[in-house]
Enzyme design. Structure first.
Site, PDB file in Angstrom:
ATOM      1  N   VAL A  32      24.429  -6.220  22.547  1.00 35.12           N
ATOM      2  CA  VAL A  32      23.670  -5.003  22.871  1.00 35.12           C
ATOM      3  C   VAL A  32      24.347  -4.447  24.128  1.00 35.12           C
ATOM      4  O   VAL A  32      24.191  -4.986  25.222  1.00 35.12           O
ATOM      5  CB  VAL A  32      22.179  -5.312  23.135  1.00 35.12           C
ATOM      6  CG1 VAL A  32      21.441  -4.051  23.578  1.00 35.12           C
ATOM      7  CG2 VAL A  32      21.530  -5.893  21.882  1.00 35.12           C
ATOM      8  N   PRO A  33      25.130  -3.373  23.942  1.00 30.56           N
ATOM      9  CA  PRO A  33      26.148  -3.029  24.951  1.00 30.56           C
ATOM     10  C   PRO A  33      25.612  -2.301  26.187  1.00 30.56           C
ATOM     11  O   PRO A  33      25.910  -1.126  26.407  1.00 30.56           O
ATOM     12  CB  PRO A  33      27.111  -2.129  24.163  1.00 30.56           C
ATOM     13  CG  PRO A  33      26.229  -1.461  23.157  1.00 30.56           C
ATOM     14  CD  PRO A  33      25.165  -2.463  22.783  1.00 30.56           C
ATOM     15  N   CYS A  34      24.880  -3.015  27.032  1.00 29.75           N
ATOM     16  CA  CYS A  34      24.330  -2.381  28.231  1.00 29.75           C
ATOM     17  C   CYS A  34      25.463  -2.016  29.204  1.00 29.75           C
ATOM     18  O   CYS A  34      25.252  -1.227  30.135  1.00 29.75           O
ATOM     19  CB  CYS A  34      23.305  -3.287  28.896  1.00 29.75           C
ATOM     20  SG  CYS A  34      23.950  -4.887  29.375  1.00 29.75           S
ATOM     21  N   HIS A  35      26.668  -2.560  28.980  1.00 29.98           N
ATOM     22  CA  HIS A  35      27.803  -2.177  29.841  1.00 29.98           C
ATOM     23  C   HIS A  35      28.218  -0.726  29.599  1.00 29.98           C
ATOM     24  O   HIS A  35      28.995  -0.171  30.367  1.00 29.98           O
ATOM     25  CB  HIS A  35      28.991  -3.128  29.616  1.00 29.98           C
ATOM     26  CG  HIS A  35      29.471  -3.180  28.194  1.00 29.98           C
ATOM     27  ND1 HIS A  35      28.912  -4.012  27.256  1.00 29.98           N
ATOM     28  CD2 HIS A  35      30.447  -2.489  27.550  1.00 29.98           C
ATOM     29  CE1 HIS A  35      29.538  -3.842  26.087  1.00 29.98           C
ATOM     30  NE2 HIS A  35      30.468  -2.913  26.239  1.00 29.98           N
ATOM     31  N   ARG A  36      27.699  -0.124  28.519  1.00 26.53           N
ATOM     32  CA  ARG A  36      28.064   1.279  28.235  1.00 26.53           C
ATOM     33  C   ARG A  36      27.120   2.264  28.932  1.00 26.53           C
ATOM     34  O   ARG A  36      27.184   3.468  28.681  1.00 26.53           O
ATOM     35  CB  ARG A  36      28.049   1.525  26.719  1.00 26.53           C
ATOM     36  CG  ARG A  36      29.175   0.787  26.006  1.00 26.53           C
ATOM     37  CD  ARG A  36      29.134   0.941  24.496  1.00 26.53           C
ATOM     38  NE  ARG A  36      29.987  -0.060  23.870  1.00 26.53           N
ATOM     39  CZ  ARG A  36      29.824  -0.550  22.637  1.00 26.53           C
ATOM     40  NH1 ARG A  36      28.846  -0.101  21.876  1.00 26.53           N
ATOM     41  NH2 ARG A  36      30.638  -1.471  22.174  1.00 26.53           N
TER      42      ARG A  36
END
Lengths: 193, 155
Positions: free
Chosen positions: A155-159
């Site tokens: 779940v790409p919270c780095h984006r």
């Protein structure tokens, strides 16, 4: 531990899985950033522990919140490991893994589900995520939802960045966030906060 | 009250002791089967445990129950032998496993565990006490009471 015991443990785990007793299966996986902890339930991937996060603390928390039937069972996580390897090699731009969202509720879960729809190689702002989750003014809460993301990387919270384009924060440390964005080719100009 | 740790921790900390005790109680061949049955039963019941204060004793109690089951199953399905051996009787305790283990199985839990740990696994009183979560003195008493009852039952 002697080999007879090891063999018995392996067979016990296989039978436990067959009998549906493996409520939480976990494994460690190598990554360019260090070892990751992966945990999965019958519903799907439930937790990814980043290299700087305490493994025992995470496992104790899972035992508390999901079920104490927590066992190390690497085979159960083969597919997760395979997709992560491809991702780190730049050969996978969308994870195709069932997810178990149980560890986050309410607004946080809505934020995380919105984050899960940000395509590879793109970024969004915390404000946008707050709006997608139904409350544009809850930017701070959206930020803390990112910070408490139980399934980072997948779940790409780095984006998610600040509106200004600054990196914001990351559970695995800012250098890791920057490296992930570089891997995905979404950092045009090097942006150092 | 201690919260329940991840089951993997229980496995890491006690699998060696459980295996050693089972090897003592049922021999190498039967131990692996009993080991799996022990941990499957433990895993099944684990979430319903009230606390984690004496996990070792809890596991050992399950293990010796599985060892008794193992001996009973053996008793029901005896291995065929060419000639029937003379059965030796010592101290008034018949050497018929079936009857003996049935009697052990019928003891109250603490006495049963004490007897099984002492004679199945050759543990000293202090370790039996640790396994059962009681003092060595209490372990000795349970063992004594258990043996007294067995002698009476099997006399």
């Amino acid at each position: 531990m002697n080999t007879a015991t090891e063999a018995a443990i392996d067979r016990f785990k296989t039978r436990a899985a067959e009998q549906g007793l493996l409520d939480v299966a976990y494994a460690t996986a190598d990554s360019p950033f260090g070892p990751l902890l992966l945990a999965q339930t019958s519903r799907g991937l439930v937790r990814v522990g980043l290299p700087n996060q305490d493994r025992d603390e995470i496992l104790t928390d899972l035992a508390d919140r999901l079920s104490p039937r927590v066992l190390e069972a690497p085979v159960e996580l083969d597919e997760v490991r395979r997709e992560l390897d491809l991702y780190f090699d730049g050969k996978l731009d969308r994870f195709d893994l069932p997810l178990d969202w149980r560890l986050s509720g309410g607004f946080r879960q809505r934020v995380l589900r919105a984050i899960n729809r940000i395509p590879y190689g793109q970024t969004r702002s915390y404000t946008e995520m707050a709006r997608k989750a139904g409350n544009e003014r809850a930017v701070r809460a959206a930020g803390s939802a990112c910070g408490s993301n139980p399934i980072p990387l997948v779940v790409p919270c780095h984006r998610v960045l600040r509106t200004s384009g600054a990196l914001g924060g990351y559970g695995g440390g800012l250098p890791m966030k920057q490296a992930l964005l570089e891997l995905e080719g979404s950092l045009d100009a090097p942006s150092v906060p | 009250m201690t919260p329940l740790p991840p089951f993997q921790t229980v496995l890491d900390e006690h699998s060696g002791a459980v295996m050693a005790i089972l090897q003592g109680a049922v021999g190498r061949d039967g131990a692996e089967d009993c080991f799996q049955e022990t941990f499957l039963a433990a895993l099944r019941a684990y979430p319903r445990l009230d606390h984690a204060d004496n996990l070792r004793g809890w596991l050992l109690t399950i293990a010796h129950r599985k060892a008794i089951d193992h001996h009973r199953a053996r008793g029901r399905n005896p291995l065929p032998v060419a000639e029937v051996e003379e059965v030796a009787v010592e101290d008034g305790i018949p050497e018929r496993d079936e009857e003996l283990w049935a009697a052990v199985g019928a003891l109250p839990p603490k006495q049963r565990a004490a007897v099984a740990l002492r004679y199945g696994s050759d543990l000293p009183h202090s370790e039996i006490g640790a396994a059962l979560g009681c003092s060595p003195e209490a372990a000795r008493r349970n063992l004594h009471e258990g043996l007294k009852r067995l002698r009476k039952e099997l006399a």
